[in-house]
Scaffold this active site. Structure first.
Site, PDB file in Angstrom:
ATOM      1  CE  LYS A  49      -4.016  -1.647   2.655  1.00 42.70           C
ATOM      2  NZ  LYS A  49      -5.088  -1.460   1.675  1.00 42.70           N
TER       3      LYS A  49
ATOM      4  NE  ARG B 165     -11.352  -9.460  -2.018  1.00 45.72           N
ATOM      5  CZ  ARG B 165     -11.702  -8.592  -2.966  1.00 45.72           C
ATOM      6  NH1 ARG B 165     -12.077  -9.038  -4.161  1.00 45.72           N
ATOM      7  NH2 ARG B 165     -11.680  -7.293  -2.748  1.00 45.72           N
TER       8      ARG B 165
HETATM    9  N1  BES Z   1      -8.328  -3.523   4.362  1.00 45.21           N
HETATM   10  C1  BES Z   1      -8.453  -3.149   3.001  1.00 45.21           C
HETATM   11  C2  BES Z   1      -9.732  -2.386   2.712  1.00 45.21           C
HETATM   12  C3  BES Z   1      -9.902  -1.044   3.329  1.00 45.21           C
HETATM   13  C4  BES Z   1      -9.126   0.021   2.904  1.00 45.21           C
HETATM   14  C5  BES Z   1     -10.875  -0.848   4.258  1.00 45.21           C
HETATM   15  C6  BES Z   1      -9.315   1.262   3.456  1.00 45.21           C
HETATM   16  C7  BES Z   1     -11.078   0.384   4.802  1.00 45.21           C
HETATM   17  C8  BES Z   1     -10.280   1.444   4.398  1.00 45.21           C
HETATM   18  C9  BES Z   1      -8.453  -4.370   2.114  1.00 45.21           C
HETATM   19  O1  BES Z   1      -7.665  -5.418   2.533  1.00 45.21           O
HETATM   20  C10 BES Z   1      -7.943  -3.919   0.789  1.00 45.21           C
HETATM   21  O2  BES Z   1      -6.814  -3.507   0.727  1.00 45.21           O
HETATM   22  N2  BES Z   1      -8.773  -4.008  -0.253  1.00 45.21           N
HETATM   23  C11 BES Z   1      -8.418  -3.600  -1.565  1.00 45.21           C
HETATM   24  C12 BES Z   1      -8.914  -4.638  -2.527  1.00 45.21           C
HETATM   25  C13 BES Z   1      -8.388  -4.495  -3.933  1.00 45.21           C
HETATM   26  C14 BES Z   1      -6.902  -4.756  -3.967  1.00 45.21           C
HETATM   27  C15 BES Z   1      -9.121  -5.456  -4.830  1.00 45.21           C
HETATM   28  C16 BES Z   1      -9.052  -2.245  -1.844  1.00 45.21           C
HETATM   29  O3  BES Z   1     -10.203  -2.031  -1.405  1.00 45.21           O
HETATM   30  O4  BES Z   1      -8.405  -1.415  -2.456  1.00 45.21           O
HETATM   31 MN    MN Z   2      -5.669  -5.241   1.914  1.00 47.96          MN
END
Ligand code: BES
Ligand code: MN
Ligand code: ZN
Length: 457
Positions: A236, A310
């Site tokens: 990230k 997921r």
């Molecule tokens: N934990 C994050 C989602 C999240 C981000 C929740 C910011 C609340 C605030 C999750 O693990 C994630 O990174 N999801 C990605 C999925 C994508 C790579 C398909 C996202 O939402 O960008």
């Molecule tokens: Mn994530």
């Protein structure tokens, strides 16, 4: 600060009048002239959050708090920090503001995370005659638990510490807790929990809690317990990683709901399953393009290692489904897309069970715990096709990201009524009843629904 709620009336308590804009003029007419004149002269007009303390010779002062156009008690949930420190007695409030909600809102607003630095001032305390203080405390305790866990950074809430928190919760209510840790996850067939968590020195684990009588209806409860989400190899950017200590917010919310159920001794059999991992980076991290085995038997092609939630939820949902609960509920801080869709205050939920949807929407209104129904749109299911595995774990692009994540989870849920929350679990800027930091979203609404269904009357 559960003692912000007083159990008994006392003459030393300052009488507190809560006045709405609509009733203000009428109220002025009804009080002695000196008081009306004083209140007007002080410029008080019952606007939301306005506060006035009126000295009275030989007596306690009288406190006035403006409610403005507040439609429900939660709008007054910052009163305990807005009012000067001291003890109050609620003597008057608009009938539209439910007294039990006022009590809970007061406690929700009185929360402060004190682990690393003490609060600047104690909250004001209140006695509310028409409210059940211990019931309000019981709910607040569950919410405080979720907030404390979310607020604790991963350095102090690693995977083992979160397991311990589940054990502590179990011990408080006589529940049975077991954990499958590290390589045992492979032996016990939780391949995706292992794959996501194996890169960290803090071992991944699957923690289960069983509570309740064997003949009671079974409720399955799952929560995403990612103690920190770096994104993995698909790392990230700094601004997105900053908040990722909250990525165990699903587990924290599941624990809050479990706390409510057990404290209330709801006649159900609870089976909580929490996949707990640290989504870290190391030489053995799982990679984009890897194909994982899953507990359900489906092979899963990895698109992006930042879609880790997921994966661990899929194995946990498969495990929970094996017990054939009559209702399976999960909470997860699953996607950024859910935030784009609804913002931070509303908890998006997914369910194809019409009775659940209707009951939950009603319970959410009643409890002031807002939720919004989202579609499990079949048309998007093919976005998860993989050319070489049974399923790909993330859809290409970002369209409908919260929906496609929910559709992925659905593949791992048995033929069971299912309710899935894609929550934010965080308050960026404090608002009444919701101090800045970790927060519970959904558990109060779900609990009210479960009470309607299962509580003995
Ligand atoms: N934990 C994050 C989602 C999240 C981000 C929740 C910011 C609340 C605030 C999750 O693990 C994630 O990174 N999801 C990605 C999925 C994508 C790579 C398909 C996202 O939402 O960008
Ligand atoms: Mn994530
Ligand atoms: Zn995550």
């Amino acid at each position: 600060m559960l003692d912000a709620m007083l159990n008994k009336a006392d003459p030393k308590q300052v009488p507190l009048h809560i006045l709405s804009s609509a009733m203000f003029e009428g109220w002025l007419e009804s009080v002695p002239e000196w008081l009306g004149t004083l209140v007007r002269a002080a410029g008080f007009s019952a606007k939301a959050g306005e506060f006035l303390l009126i000295p009275r010779s030989g007596k306690t002062p009288l406190a006035l708090l403006g409610a403005g156009k507040a439609q429900n008690a939660y709008a007054l949930g910052d009163a305990s920090t807005r009012l000067p420190e001291g003890d109050y007695h609620l003597t008057f409030a608009p009938a539209a503001l439910d007294r039990q909600d006022l009590a809970l809102a007061w406690l929700m607003g009185a929360y402060f995370f004190e682990r690393y630095s003490p609060r600047k001032r104690p909250p004001a305390r209140i006695y509310i005659h028409a409210a059940n203080a211990s019931a309000a405390r019981q709910t607040a305790e569950a919410i405080y638990l979720a907030r404390d866990l979310i607020n604790t950074p991963a350095a102090d809430l690693n995977t083992k510490a979160l397991e311990q928190a589940v054990r502590d919760l179990g011990a408080e209510f006589g529940a049975r807790v077991n954990a499958i840790v590290g390589d045992d996850l492979l032996k016990k067939n939780f391949p995706m929990v292992h794959a996501v968590g194996r890169a960290s020195v803090h071992k991944p684990r699957l923690v289960e809690l069983h509570w309740g009588k064997k003949d009671a209806p079974k409720i399955g409860l799952v929560g995403k317990g990612v103690v920190f989400d770096t994104g993995g190899l698909d790392i990230k950017a700094a601004q997105y990683m900053r908040l990722m200590k909250k990525d165990m917010g699903g587990a924290a919310n599941a624990m809050a709901l479990a706390h409510m159920i057990m404290a209330e001794k709801l006649p159900v059999q609870l089976h909580m399953v929490l996949p707990i991992v640290d989504n870290a980076i190391s030489g053995d991290a799982y990679r984009p393009s890897d194909i994982l085995q899953s507990r359900k038997g489906l092979t899963v092609e990895i698109d992006n290692t930042d879609a880790e939630g997921r994966l661990v939820l899929a194995d946990a949902l498969a495990r929970a489904s094996e017990e054939k609960p009559e209702l399976l509920i999960d909470f997860a801080t699953l996607t950024g897309a859910a935030r784009v869709a609804l913002g931070a205050e509303i908890a998006p939920f997914y369910s194809d069970d019409e009775a659940i949807v209707a009951d939950l929407q009603m319970a959410a209104k009643k409890t002031g715990d807002p939720v919004w129904h989202m579609p499990l749109w079949d048309g998007y299911d093919k976005m998860l096709d993989s050319p070489i595995a049974d399923i790909c774990h993330a859809a290409p692009g970002s369209m409908g990201g919260s929906i496609t994540a929910a559709l992925f989870l659905r593949r791992f849920v048995g033929d069971i009524p299912w309710l899935h929350f894609d929550i934010f679990g965080w308050v960026s800027k404090a608002r009444p009843a919701h101090p800045q930091g970790g927060d519970a979203q959904g558990p109060r609404a779900v609990f009210a629904m479960l009470q309607d269904r299962y509580a003995k009357t």
